[in-house]
Design an enzyme around this catalytic site. Structure first.
Site, short mmCIF file in Angstrom:
data_model
loop_
_atom_site.label_atom_id
_atom_site.label_comp_id
_atom_site.label_asym_id
_atom_site.label_seq_id
_atom_site.Cartn_x
_atom_site.Cartn_y
_atom_site.Cartn_z
N ASP A 22 4.70 -12.51 5.80
CA ASP A 22 5.12 -12.27 7.19
C ASP A 22 4.97 -13.51 8.06
O ASP A 22 3.93 -14.19 8.01
CB ASP A 22 4.24 -11.18 7.81
N GLU A 24 11.19 0.46 8.57
CA GLU A 24 9.92 1.16 8.80
C GLU A 24 10.10 2.33 9.76
O GLU A 24 10.65 2.18 10.86
CB GLU A 24 8.86 0.19 9.35
N LYS A 48 9.17 -12.94 5.88
CA LYS A 48 9.69 -11.72 6.54
C LYS A 48 9.49 -11.88 8.04
O LYS A 48 8.46 -12.40 8.47
CB LYS A 48 8.95 -10.48 6.02
N GLU A 102 10.22 -9.69 11.92
CA GLU A 102 10.59 -8.43 12.56
C GLU A 102 11.68 -8.69 13.59
O GLU A 102 11.49 -9.49 14.51
CB GLU A 102 9.36 -7.81 13.25
N ASP A 114 1.37 -9.03 7.76
CA ASP A 114 0.45 -9.34 8.86
C ASP A 114 -0.43 -8.13 9.19
O ASP A 114 -1.31 -8.22 10.05
CB ASP A 114 1.19 -9.88 10.09
N SER A 115 -0.21 -7.01 8.47
CA SER A 115 -1.15 -5.89 8.53
C SER A 115 -2.54 -6.35 8.12
O SER A 115 -3.52 -5.65 8.35
CB SER A 115 -0.68 -4.75 7.62
O1 KIV Z 1 2.54 -6.10 7.54
C1 KIV Z 1 2.85 -5.20 6.76
O2 KIV Z 1 2.04 -4.70 5.98
C2 KIV Z 1 4.22 -4.71 6.79
C3 KIV Z 1 4.51 -3.45 6.05
C4 KIV Z 1 4.10 -2.30 6.88
C5 KIV Z 1 5.93 -3.37 5.64
O3 KIV Z 1 5.05 -5.29 7.42
#
Ligand code: KIV
Length: 280
Positions: free
Chosen positions: A83, A182, A113, A115, A44-45
């Site tokens: 994510d 992280e 994924k 968090e 989600d970056s």
């Molecule tokens: O969203 C992302 O790019 C991430 C990485 C920083 C692991 O979760």
């Protein structure tokens, strides 16, 4: 051959490092896949590096599905993880399972994924029970940036460090297939990697994790947000791109591009006929 959960687990057992990079589009994902990157993370970056937001919190399910589909089409060998975006799973276990299912069905990826550690035990367990592999992300959790008060190293004091260890043990017990760690001290990441049987993938967590992940715009110096201490620039592609765009503008303006080698020809007689018809 497509990478599988079993292959990733075997890597940990054989002490062979796992490589993961973020990917958001077909072209880049294909280059990574062809380079032998084991796992692609549709992170989600993308909210920051692809969409220009200043954090990940604005990213939607639709954004994640759209980019996941493009990456999934490119990944012939790489294992693709996507994510769950902010507020797609925090609201309830039901939402978590439903949205994880959407990422798998519509996004065509192999795992999701999320968090969270101990507090998300039930979410991870139920998504796993729905036959959807889950990667847990603990330590610094960017979706909690408002609550954390910024992007800071996590687990430096005893209580915080113990909590992260408990998070790791909890997500393993809940059924997670891997853990992204992280921004935690290297020794803490090493201890966690020894304590759990599933692979740990570090970002700012030292060399002793079972694998590493980076945001690709960071490792190619393409994104001019704040560079973290843990980022290494592997090639100044951002500068090369800027130079190429500048050269293109200059050559177009000075009529150096396109040249005859970039043109298509037409029969002279056809042109003469057209000219006599339209230019007289
Ligand atoms: O969203 C992302 O790019 C991430 C990485 C920083 C692991 O979760």
């Amino acid at each position: 051959m497509k990478n599988t959960i079993a292959i990733l687990k075997e890597r940990k057992q054989n002490r062979q490092k796992i490589t993961m990079l973020t990917a958001y589009d077909y072209t880049t994902a294909k280059l990574m896949d062809e380079s032998g990157v084991d796992c692609l993370l549709v992170g989600d970056s993308l909210g920051m590096v692809m969409l220009g937001y200043d954090s990940t919190v604005s990213v939607t399910m639709e954004d994640m599905i759209h980019h996941s589909k493009a990456v999934a089409r490119a990944a012939k060998s790489a294992f693709v993880v996507t994510d769950l975006p902010f507020m797609s799973y925090q609201t309830s276990v039901y939402d978590a399972v439903l949205n994880a299912g959407r990422l798998i069905k519509e996004g065509q990826v192999q795992a999701v994924k999320l968090e969270g550690g101990q507090a998300f035990f039930e979410h991870i367990k139920m998504i796993t029970q729905a036959s959807i592999p889950v990667v847990a992300h603990i330590g610094l959790m960017p979706q909690s940036v408002l609550a954390l008060g910024g992007y800071k190293v996590q687990g430096k004091d005893y209580q915080e460090a113990k909590n992260i260890v408990l998070d790791a043990l909890a997500v393993e017990q809940a059924g997670a297939i891997a853990i992204v760690l992280e921004c935690v001290p290297a020794d803490l990441a090493k201890l966690i990697s020894q304590l759990v049987s599933i692979p740990t993938i570090g970002i700012g967590a030292g060399v002793n994790c079972d694998g590493q992940v980076l945001v690709y715009q960071d490792m190619l110096s393409m994104y001019d947000g704040v560079a973290s201490k843990f980022v290494k620039s592997f090639a100044p592609i951002g500068n090369h791109m800027k130079q190429a765009f500048t050269d293109y503008c200059q050559e177009v303006k000075q009529q150096q591009f396109p040249t005859s080698t970039h043109e298509f020809a037409i029969d002279g007689e056809v042109m003469n006929k057209l000219k006599s018809e339209f230019q007289s």
